[in-house]
Scaffold this motif. Sequence first.
Motif: not given
Length: 204
Positions: A177-187
Amino acid sequence: MLELPERLRWDHNAWYRRRLLRQLPSRARSALDVGCGLGDLARSISADEVTAIDADARMIERAGATSDRVRWIHGDVLTHDLGRYDVVTAEASLHHLPLHEGLSRLAGLTAPGGLLVVIGLYRLSTPADLATELVTLPANAVVGVVKALNGTGGKPHDAEMPVVMTAPTLPEIRAAAAGIVPGARIRRHVFWRYSLVWRAPEVH
């Protein structure tokens, strides 16, 4: 995951569906549900145009018999010719795809300013995962008992629903996610699920 007796099993995806739907706008112009299965989520999305895609022809056939409000597509989301959507959802379907390729495709299908919401499965790998398991296992049994008593338990999935027994770890998901959808909220959530919410950047 410790398997409960058949009569105590229940649908973890449905448990989190309300959480997923709460992330969505009250009304969107267009929405895409990826890996729609029998279409329960797709039918619940509030949008002017809802499209749902699944690689299983039988699932699409059965889903299409229940609603003509949704555009049902039998196809591979990685290769099918699709547009871009204000809302893209994936409920327990991303782990059916290669993680980086699948997440990249979901991000690419999300229109500028649009919203991507994933409820997914993750594989236990860290001490934090194992600590969560101390809560998850008894809670899973308690919910199963309650649902059995009120008649809403039983086998959680249709017998024809494809099942994948592997899933990425949360560290793998966060790294992708850090490389593809930066800023995504993951819980991390109990019952072996995580959520990923990402707003696509606006085009200026």
